[in-house]
Design an enzyme around this catalytic site. Structure first.
Site, PDB file in Angstrom:
ATOM      1  N   GLU A 251       0.890  -1.167   0.000  1.00 33.98           N
ATOM      2  CA  GLU A 251       0.000   0.000   0.000  1.00 33.98           C
ATOM      3  C   GLU A 251       0.925   1.213   0.000  1.00 33.98           C
ATOM      4  O   GLU A 251       1.466   1.592   1.030  1.00 33.98           O
ATOM      5  CB  GLU A 251      -0.880   0.016   1.253  1.00 33.98           C
ATOM      6  CG  GLU A 251      -1.872  -1.116   1.358  1.00 33.98           C
ATOM      7  CD  GLU A 251      -2.947  -1.057   0.302  1.00 33.98           C
ATOM      8  OE1 GLU A 251      -3.142   0.014  -0.312  1.00 33.98           O
ATOM      9  OE2 GLU A 251      -3.574  -2.095   0.057  1.00 33.98           O
ATOM     10  N   CYS A 285      -2.595   9.070   2.169  1.00 34.46           N
ATOM     11  CA  CYS A 285      -2.216   8.469   0.882  1.00 34.46           C
ATOM     12  C   CYS A 285      -3.330   8.678  -0.135  1.00 34.46           C
ATOM     13  O   CYS A 285      -3.055   8.865  -1.320  1.00 34.46           O
ATOM     14  CB  CYS A 285      -1.864   6.996   1.053  1.00 34.46           C
ATOM     15  SG  CYS A 285      -3.128   6.028   1.863  1.00 34.46           S
TER      16      CYS A 285
HETATM   17  O1  TXE Z   1       7.726   5.917   4.968  1.00 38.06           O
HETATM   18  P1  TXE Z   1       8.629   4.688   4.818  1.00 38.06           P
HETATM   19  P2  TXE Z   1       7.928   7.213   5.789  1.00 38.06           P
HETATM   20  C1  TXE Z   1       4.875   8.293   1.834  1.00 38.06           C
HETATM   21  C2  TXE Z   1       4.858   9.784   1.979  1.00 38.06           C
HETATM   22  C3  TXE Z   1       5.998  10.046   2.903  1.00 38.06           C
HETATM   23  C4  TXE Z   1       6.954   8.983   2.514  1.00 38.06           C
HETATM   24  C5  TXE Z   1       7.938   8.621   3.590  1.00 38.06           C
HETATM   25  O2  TXE Z   1       5.115  10.383   0.738  1.00 38.06           O
HETATM   26  O3  TXE Z   1       6.592  11.266   2.682  1.00 38.06           O
HETATM   27  O4  TXE Z   1       6.140   7.858   2.241  1.00 38.06           O
HETATM   28  O5  TXE Z   1       7.275   8.264   4.792  1.00 38.06           O
HETATM   29  C6  TXE Z   1       9.559   0.940   7.645  1.00 38.06           C
HETATM   30  N1  TXE Z   1      12.640  -2.514   5.460  1.00 38.06           N
HETATM   31  N2  TXE Z   1       3.935   7.628   2.687  1.00 38.06           N
HETATM   32  O6  TXE Z   1       9.355   7.571   5.977  1.00 38.06           O
HETATM   33  O7  TXE Z   1      10.076   4.996   4.862  1.00 38.06           O
HETATM   34  C7  TXE Z   1       9.529   2.146   8.526  1.00 38.06           C
HETATM   35  O8  TXE Z   1      10.205   1.887   9.729  1.00 38.06           O
HETATM   36  C8  TXE Z   1      11.468  -2.677   6.097  1.00 38.06           C
HETATM   37  C9  TXE Z   1       2.796   7.045   2.058  1.00 38.06           C
HETATM   38  O9  TXE Z   1       7.144   6.989   7.007  1.00 38.06           O
HETATM   39  O10 TXE Z   1       8.074   4.025   3.630  1.00 38.06           O
HETATM   40  C10 TXE Z   1       8.027   2.362   8.669  1.00 38.06           C
HETATM   41  O11 TXE Z   1       7.495   1.489   9.657  1.00 38.06           O
HETATM   42  N3  TXE Z   1      10.772  -1.678   6.628  1.00 38.06           N
HETATM   43  C11 TXE Z   1       1.973   6.297   2.963  1.00 38.06           C
HETATM   44  C12 TXE Z   1       7.492   1.965   7.305  1.00 38.06           C
HETATM   45  O12 TXE Z   1       8.511   1.180   6.719  1.00 38.06           O
HETATM   46  C13 TXE Z   1      11.268  -0.442   6.510  1.00 38.06           C
HETATM   47  C14 TXE Z   1       2.101   6.360   4.387  1.00 38.06           C
HETATM   48  C15 TXE Z   1       7.150   3.134   6.386  1.00 38.06           C
HETATM   49  O13 TXE Z   1       8.316   3.861   6.183  1.00 38.06           O
HETATM   50  C16 TXE Z   1      12.493  -0.199   5.846  1.00 38.06           C
HETATM   51  C17 TXE Z   1       3.292   6.953   4.862  1.00 38.06           C
HETATM   52  C18 TXE Z   1      13.183  -1.305   5.303  1.00 38.06           C
HETATM   53  N4  TXE Z   1      14.335  -1.169   4.648  1.00 38.06           N
HETATM   54  C19 TXE Z   1       4.146   7.560   4.013  1.00 38.06           C
HETATM   55  N5  TXE Z   1      12.732   1.137   5.860  1.00 38.06           N
HETATM   56  C20 TXE Z   1       0.707   5.668   2.553  1.00 38.06           C
HETATM   57  N6  TXE Z   1       0.693   4.780   1.572  1.00 38.06           N
HETATM   58  O14 TXE Z   1      -0.283   5.917   3.184  1.00 38.06           O
HETATM   59  C21 TXE Z   1      11.697   1.705   6.516  1.00 38.06           C
HETATM   60  N7  TXE Z   1      10.810   0.756   6.916  1.00 38.06           N
END
Ligand code: TXE
Length: 506
Positions: A251, A285
């Site tokens: 997602e 999102c």
């Molecule tokens: O998301 P990340 P972030 C988008 C939105 C935002 C950007 C970054 O544009 O600016 O994503 O947000 C875990 N292996 N959305 O930094 O990095 C991390 O610890 C496994 C869209 O929050 O994608 C967290 O629990 N897991 C969105 C989760 O991934 C890892 C919602 C999300 O982190 C990892 C939020 C790895 N290597 C942000 N690295 C939507 N779809 O609703 C990080 N994580």
């Protein structure tokens, strides 16, 4: 309020000293809300091993047993809704009232998932068909085992619960890694499960940590990973899961558009664009980031939107419509998009400024379609509004991004609305509303392209956390065997005749 951190087994008697921790920060006040363990690879592996055992017990409860237990969990969430919403408010920064709404929707999903699991996933007879009329054929959906859920911070209850509730209802145990920006919410949910189901705390466990802890979860022997976050991180999660052929549900983000057609109720469209674009500080999102308004309504729409945007209240107080940006690094992205829009000829009609981590409600026009503000996910309270000749042109522009999560259409014609919704290259669309699909548990939620794949919510969401099992039972032997080395040669001739007779005339 200081949130109570969770003690893990890693803390007790660790010869290397205390386990590393990280802080949860209140984005409105900048204060530390709590400190949480960074779960190591070994901690995650232990949690998954415990979950595997718990999964056997959970699966054996059957649909009815699980429904009873999920009702107890739901009861805790409902009775303590204000407490959970407070943690969401503190860690994410959204107004308390929005946090309550978020938890309420998640509870409704939990109820739907547990109520419908038996009907959607339970055994059912299917027709045996022409060539196997002597067989009774049954289809059922079995649990996968242990599902790893990696969650974001923007809807720290609603989003992960979209996976957790459906995975549990389908008979899986869950290990949940909340975002490092909202660990307290994750720990709260884990505690709530322990209180509701003290005899089996390991059916839903929470491991806190940074990205590496999420990576460890992918490699710890889970049977599926449900990830919500950005597309770049999604790719890393997929790569980690590929090592062990672990299936994934993605997602990811979006760049959702609203189309305002000639005959739209403009005031209603303005109201929806404001909520869709700016509630939760635009960190949604399925938030609206672009509006395409036709010539007939553009001027009225822009004038009314700009006036209404100026009335939006921001901050951390109870009367605020939205709060600060949760992740400090996101502010830089939002500012870059606004600057890029202006540098490429766009005009900021209102907003465009940042103070104390709060981005002012921002409306931009004349922004070229190739600017970052139109092409990339901004994740802030900004809207670009573009003039189009027709809704058909709006559809073309809507579909011209790699994202494809959701969208909205405003028109008084139901027929036209549905036709436009079908043409949107998205997983979801609302007509004369925004995000209405999120609150309808029976509808699947998910995207296409860079917005990901797989579905949470609804029957598809239950099946997403199951594997189909096909079972046949031979009711009687065929007088002339077709699948035996004793098959007489004339059987093939007869088969050719039958197939020609039944299918050859079409
Ligand atoms: O998301 P990340 P972030 C988008 C939105 C935002 C950007 C970054 O544009 O600016 O994503 O947000 C875990 N292996 N959305 O930094 O990095 C991390 O610890 C496994 C869209 O929050 O994608 C967290 O629990 N897991 C969105 C989760 O991934 C890892 C919602 C999300 O982190 C990892 C939020 C790895 N290597 C942000 N690295 C939507 N779809 O609703 C990080 N994580």
């Amino acid at each position: 309020m200081t949130l109570a951190p969770e003690a893990t087994s890693a803390d007790a008697g660790n010869p290397a000293g205390p386990a590393p921790t990280f802080d949860s920060i209140d984005p409105g006040r900048g204060t530390v809300l709590g400190s949480y363990p960074v779960a190591s690879d070994a901690d995650v592996a232990d949690a998954v091993a415990r979950a595997q055992e718990a999964a056997t017990w959970w699966r054996a409860r059957g649909f009815d047993g699980r429904r009873r237990i999920l009702k107890a969990f739901k009861g805790v969430l409902a009775r303590e809704i204000e407490d959970l919403a407070e943690v969401v408010h503190l860690e994410n920064g959204k107004p308390r009232s929005d946090a309550i709404l978020e938890v309420a929707i998640a509870i409704d999903h939990l109820e739907w998932a547990s109520k419908h699991a038996a009907k959607v996933l339970g055994p059912r007879r299917v027709p045996s068909g022409l060539l196997a009329s002597n067989q009774a054929a049954t289809l059922e959906y079995q649990p996968l085992g242990v599902v790893g859920v990696i969650g974001p911070w923007n809807y720290p209850v609603f989003t992960p619960m979209g996976s957790i509730a459906y995975a549990l209802a389908a008979g899986n145990a869950v290990v949940f890694k909340p975002s490092e920006h909202t660990p307290g919410v994750g720990v709260w949910l884990g505690d709530a499960w322990r209180r509701a189901v003290p005899e089996r705390p390991d059916v839903l466990q929470v491991v806190t940590g940074l990205g590496a802890t999420g990576g460890a979860l992918c490699r710890a022997g889970v049977d599926k990973v449900a990830f919500t976050g950005s597309a770049p991180t999604g790719r890393r999660v997929m790569a980690a899961c590929a090592e062990n052929l672990v299936p994934v549900l993605m997602e990811l983000g979006g760049k959702d558009a609203m189309i305002v057609d000639d005959d739209a109720d403009v005031s209603a469209a303005v109201d929806a664009a404001l909520w869709g674009g700016m509630s939760n500080a635009g960190q949604t999102c399925v938030g609206i980031e672009r509006v395409y308004a036709t010539d007939a309504v553009y001027d009225r729409f822009v004038a009314e939107l700009t006036a209404r945007a100026a009335e939006v209240r921001t901050g951390s107080g109870d009367d605020a419509h939205y709060g600060p940006i949760t992740m400090p690094s996101q502010v830089g992205i939002i500012e870059r998009h606004i600057a890029d829009a202006v540098a490429s000829g766009g005009r900021v009609l209102t907003g465009g400024t940042v103070a104390d981590g709060v981005v002012a409600p921002t409306v931009m026009v004349d922004v070229p379609e190739d600017s970052a503000a139109v092409r990339e996910e901004t994740f802030g309270p900004t809207l670009t509004v573009a003039r189009v000749r027709s809704a058909d042109e709006a559809i073309e522009r809507t579909n011209a991004t790699p994202y494809g999560l959701a969208g909205a259409i405003f028109t008084r014609s139901a027929k036209r609305g549905v036709a436009l919704a079908r043409q949107m290259r998205t997983g979801m669309a609302s007509i004369n509303a925004v995000n209405a699909f999120s609150t309808i548990p029976a509808l699947p939620f998910g995207g296409v392209g860079e917005s990901g794949f797989g579905r949470i919510h609804g029957a598809d969401g239950l099946r997403e956390f199951s594997r189909s099992k096909a079972i046949t039972r031979q009711r009687f032997a065929l007088p002339i065997p077709t699948t035996s080395f004793r098959r007489p040669p004339e059987v093939t001739e007869r088969l050719v005749k039958v197939i020609r007779l039944v299918h050859g005339r079409s």
